[in-house]
Design an enzyme around this catalytic site. Structure first.
Site, PDB file in Angstrom:
ATOM      1  N   ASP A 177       6.888 -30.808  45.323  1.00  0.00           N
ATOM      2  CA  ASP A 177       7.050 -29.308  46.251  1.00  0.00           C
ATOM      3  C   ASP A 177       6.334 -28.232  46.036  1.00  0.00           C
ATOM      4  O   ASP A 177       5.212 -29.255  46.811  1.00  0.00           O
ATOM      5  CB  ASP A 177       8.315 -28.469  45.092  1.00  0.00           C
ATOM      6  CG  ASP A 177       8.902 -27.596  45.765  1.00  0.00           C
ATOM      7  OD1 ASP A 177       9.425 -27.747  46.642  1.00  0.00           O
ATOM      8  OD2 ASP A 177       8.891 -26.275  45.612  1.00  0.00           O
ATOM      9  N   TYR A 307       6.073 -18.870  50.665  1.00  0.00           N
ATOM     10  CA  TYR A 307       6.795 -19.958  52.124  1.00  0.00           C
ATOM     11  C   TYR A 307       5.537 -18.618  52.958  1.00  0.00           C
ATOM     12  O   TYR A 307       5.271 -19.533  53.657  1.00  0.00           O
ATOM     13  CB  TYR A 307       7.976 -19.477  51.676  1.00  0.00           C
ATOM     14  CG  TYR A 307       8.758 -20.874  50.786  1.00  0.00           C
ATOM     15  CD1 TYR A 307       8.200 -21.651  51.464  1.00  0.00           C
ATOM     16  CD2 TYR A 307       8.346 -20.618  49.856  1.00  0.00           C
ATOM     17  CE1 TYR A 307       9.475 -22.835  51.000  1.00  0.00           C
ATOM     18  CE2 TYR A 307       8.514 -21.340  48.607  1.00  0.00           C
ATOM     19  CZ  TYR A 307       9.508 -22.677  49.302  1.00  0.00           C
ATOM     20  OH  TYR A 307      10.441 -23.209  48.601  1.00  0.00           O
ATOM     21  N   HIS A 361      13.926 -34.402  43.606  1.00  0.00           N
ATOM     22  CA  HIS A 361      13.014 -33.476  43.985  1.00  0.00           C
ATOM     23  C   HIS A 361      12.484 -32.897  43.043  1.00  0.00           C
ATOM     24  O   HIS A 361      11.497 -32.202  42.491  1.00  0.00           O
ATOM     25  CB  HIS A 361      13.527 -32.480  44.939  1.00  0.00           C
ATOM     26  CG  HIS A 361      12.484 -31.394  45.162  1.00  0.00           C
ATOM     27  ND1 HIS A 361      11.525 -31.681  46.133  1.00  0.00           N
ATOM     28  CD2 HIS A 361      12.672 -30.107  45.280  1.00  0.00           C
ATOM     29  CE1 HIS A 361      11.060 -30.994  46.284  1.00  0.00           C
ATOM     30  NE2 HIS A 361      11.140 -29.536  45.844  1.00  0.00           N
TER      31      HIS A 361
END
Length: 387
Positions: A177, A307, A361
């Site tokens: 990630d 982000y 994930h």
């Protein structure tokens, strides 16, 4: 670099306030739909919230977290929280592990034990690691950045300074990630210190150089990019929101614990190898330990702002740019993006590639034994003394 021991100690009134807020939740009405089709399942969320308010023992979770040696350091003006566990073996290899969103340093709670003390888990003490697990800036107990610009590249600079300050002239890096982006940035910007990196995810913004001088896209690469775009259209709304309007979202999530649990819990189900049953892989206590870290540190806003920063500084490589340190990649079957090896080889020296038999994930939490064995194997050539 100033380093101080750190221990988690959430105030009683914060725990009481959390329970009060959960019990006062105003539940959202909805038109009936199949469970999980339009987001979090209401029945599951109510059950989780009831457990959180009435049965979850934060003090037990806190004691578990505090079993790992934790510290705070001033790294180039940024306060960074980190776990630093020395390996039990003749020559532990230094490794920095970086978590992602919606995870935390807690993602690695089992993996740390396996990596640092293999002899206690049926392994060879010669495979021990010195493990450093920093909390990303703005996550958990790490200070939120004081100014804009803290993308994966700037975090990599902090990690390089942190590892140097801890006495490691050379080291390895591993992550998934957001942690994969930081690990790549470490290799790209600090090749003089980074021996190699191991990844279990490729950042969505990664783009190798593609032009007249490079080979045309192969069919597997074309299929991968098509599948990635299709996934983004149906499942990527969260990332678009994080990258464009993070503070609008944070205003809600920082005020509602049930809203926070919905936003995070839905991702643990959707992105893991759980066959639709999130608690088959993540028991309530584990889910709520991670969610509670977000709640008690009020880090949801700063965490999703990363982000925004990564959108402004994407992981793109131009011309004939190559990343020098070798790369290993573990491709888990239920990962949200599964690039072909050739896509990485356009930029990286991929020396190790493994098709993993299970996991998604959140590899360090879902399959800690598999990931540990993979990390041990990959970093073996850089151990000193060499065997």
């Amino acid at each position: 670099m100033q380093i101080e021991p750190f221990e988690i100690a959430i105030a009683d009134h914060d725990i009481d306030d959390l329970r009060r807020r959960i019990r006062a939740t105003r539940w959202a009405p909805a038109t009936p739909s199949p469970a999980w089709q339009q987001g979090v399942d209401g029945a599951w969320l109510r059950d989780l919230a009831e457990y959180w308010a009435g049965h979850f023992d934060w003090r037990a979770a806190e004691r578990k977290l505090n079993r790992q040696p934790q510290f705070m350091a001033d790294v180039d003006g940024q306060r960074v929280h980190f776990v630093h566990r020395r390996g039990v073996g003749p020559a532990p290899y230094p490794l920095v592990l970086t978590h992602g969103w919606p995870g935390s340093f807690f993602e690695f709670h089992t993996l740390i034990d396996l990596l640092c003390d293999p002899g206690a888990h049926g392994g060879d003490p010669a495979d021990a690691f010195d493990v450093v697990v920093p909390s990303l800036p703005g996550f958990a107990f790490s200070q939120a950045p004081a100014r804009p610009g803290m993308s994966s590249f700037q975090v990599a600079d902090l990690w390089a300074s942190l590892m140097h300050g801890l006495g490691y002239a050379r080291f390895g890096a591993q992550g998934g990630d957001l942690g994969a982006g930081v690990s790549i940035a470490l290799a790209a910007r600090h090749a003089q210190a980074v021996d190699a990196i191991h990844l279990n995810f490729l950042p969505s913004s990664y783009e190798p150089a593609i032009g007249a001088e490079q080979e045309a896209l192969s069919p597997p690469e074309e299929a991968y990019l098509r599948e990635k775009n299709e996934w983004a259209a149906l499942e990527g709304g969260y990332a678009h929101m994080h990258g464009t309007k993070p503070l609008t979202l944070a205003a809600s999530l920082n005020d509602s614990p049930v809203g926070l649990a919905a936003w995070i819990g839905e991702k643990f189900r959707a992105w893991s190898d759980c066959a639709g049953d999130v608690e088959r892989v993540f028991p309530k206590d584990e889910l709520l330990t991670n969610i509670s870290l977000y709640w008690h540190t009020q880090c949801i806003g700063p965490s999703i702002q990363m982000y925004w920063e990564n959108r402004l500084q994407p992981m793109r490589f131009a011309g004939a740019q190559r990343v020098a340190p070798p790369v290993g990649f573990a491709r888990f079957p239920k990962e949200i993006h599964r690039p072909p090896r050739s896509w990485l080889e356009r930029t990286f020296d991929v020396v190790h590639w493994t098709e993993m038999p299970a996991g998604g994930h959140f590899a360090a939490m879902e399959q800690p034994d598999l990931l540990c064995a993979e990390i041990r194997q990959f970093f073996q050539p850089w151990r000193q003394p060499r065997r």
